[in-house]
Design a protein around this motif. Sequence first.
Motif, mmCIF file in Angstrom:
data_model
loop_
_atom_site.group_PDB
_atom_site.id
_atom_site.type_symbol
_atom_site.label_atom_id
_atom_site.label_comp_id
_atom_site.label_asym_id
_atom_site.label_seq_id
_atom_site.Cartn_x
_atom_site.Cartn_y
_atom_site.Cartn_z
ATOM 1 N N ASP A 51 0.809 -1.212 0.000
ATOM 2 C CA ASP A 51 0.000 0.000 0.000
ATOM 3 C C ASP A 51 0.847 1.269 0.000
ATOM 4 O O ASP A 51 0.329 2.357 -0.255
ATOM 5 C CB ASP A 51 -0.927 0.007 1.221
ATOM 6 C CG ASP A 51 -1.975 -1.095 1.144
ATOM 7 O OD1 ASP A 51 -2.341 -1.474 0.013
ATOM 8 O OD2 ASP A 51 -2.408 -1.587 2.200
ATOM 9 N N THR A 79 -1.427 -6.206 1.535
ATOM 10 C CA THR A 79 -2.160 -5.028 1.074
ATOM 11 C C THR A 79 -3.554 -5.023 1.678
ATOM 12 O O THR A 79 -4.128 -6.093 1.964
ATOM 13 C CB THR A 79 -2.257 -4.987 -0.462
ATOM 14 O OG1 THR A 79 -2.945 -3.802 -0.860
ATOM 15 C CG2 THR A 79 -3.002 -6.187 -1.007
ATOM 16 N N THR A 95 -5.663 -2.061 0.506
ATOM 17 C CA THR A 95 -6.415 -1.087 -0.287
ATOM 18 C C THR A 95 -6.294 -1.260 -1.786
ATOM 19 O O THR A 95 -6.830 -0.428 -2.525
ATOM 20 C CB THR A 95 -5.947 0.336 0.076
ATOM 21 O OG1 THR A 95 -4.555 0.466 -0.252
ATOM 22 C CG2 THR A 95 -6.141 0.615 1.563
#
Length: 460
Positions: A364, A405, A407
Amino acid sequence: MTVPGRGRRGRDRFTVSSDEDVAEFAALLTELKARTERSYGSLARRLGMNTSTLHRYCAGEAVPQDFAPVERLAEFCGATPEERLELHRRWLRAVAARQTRARGAAAGGEATAAAEATAAPEAPADVESVPQGVPRDADSAPVATPWYRRRRGSVLLGVACALLATVGTLSALPADRPSNHPSAAGTGAAAGRGPAATTTAGTADPASSSPTSGASPSASGSAGTSPGPQGSSGTTPSATPVPSSGSGSGSGSGSGVPLTWTADSQVWALGCGHDYVVDRPPSRVPPPPAAQDAGAWAAAQGAVHGRETNVQITVQGRSSTAVVLTALRVRVVGRATPLAGTAYAMDQGCGGSITPRSFAVDLDKDRPVARSVPGNDAGTPIPAVRMPYRVSAEDPEVLLVTARTKTCDCDWYLELDWSSQGRTGTVRIDERGRPFRTTGIEGLSRYMYDTGERRWRPYV
């Protein structure tokens, strides 16, 4: 007329001895070649030789002036150290026999020519030409041409040939190429005159690619790439992905990269914990597989790693020469919103007392890095490991990279920098020529498999 010491019987004995040395060398080559059960053409391609040349060596019709092709043949055929030593001894004797035979033949030819010249009547000396119209005294003896006039034509011819060769060589070189031109360094390295300052093997120069995480240095880095067969590996030193097959050991011959690697992206946390995102309802998703069958299961379901991807990389040198692994970088080549679908957990809350040390990657971040993190063994800390590493054929290294991750639906791959014997380079580590893929699962329905009821139910 026979020259002393150069009689036919002496030459015959010498020829027999030379032929025996060459025949012994050729016999051992043929024996090693037979072990491979390959044809001359197939074996020659693997050794980087011409088929007819290899056949002449094995037939005793020629002897290589350099031992390098013989050493490659011995290594490929699995010769023992004793056999390699014996092969080198026979090669030395065969080379010496051929050289001595050539010198003997040349000396014999000179002796024969001298004998024929002695037996032949003496040829008249060259007569100096008299210009037309100038009277010659009939009783006068012919005038011999001086030696410097007789040789003048040969000298002039030799000088002319040397000048033509020099002009041809100079005309073949571009006048505007400086001595430090990249092509000059590449030519020197290719010709074996020494390694270039930097030999890049792998993807393009990292400095030339965009520092932004969304830039894609290859056509394979598009977002939404569906996962291919899982558990990839390879050592193709090229920016163009080349799919591997089978076990995928990175053994590209002639690549110039002194190391090989394999990568398995289907490693579950602690051997049991992992999430996949599948765009299918629970009724159409089969039970979770065993960890060793995860690749086939994920490929059949079109599954994408959810929340995190664990990549286990095994790196090994091609020889006993040390290769230093200097850096491990992350390249994110595609970002999109997380996939829609359902998250399926492969575990039921499993855990363990051993947490391996690894490299953690936060996908991210704008510029994610591979950060070394420590592990834990039943309460005993395992210190973090940091670059550089040293690997060889006898000393491999296993690296575990965990990329997470929340997002994004991220496409990414790794770059591993190496250094060995004054050369440096980079290999790209990916999923059989395509980027790894990891997607966030926040907000998705998450299920776990109930072994008692034999069905998927909501994760609690």
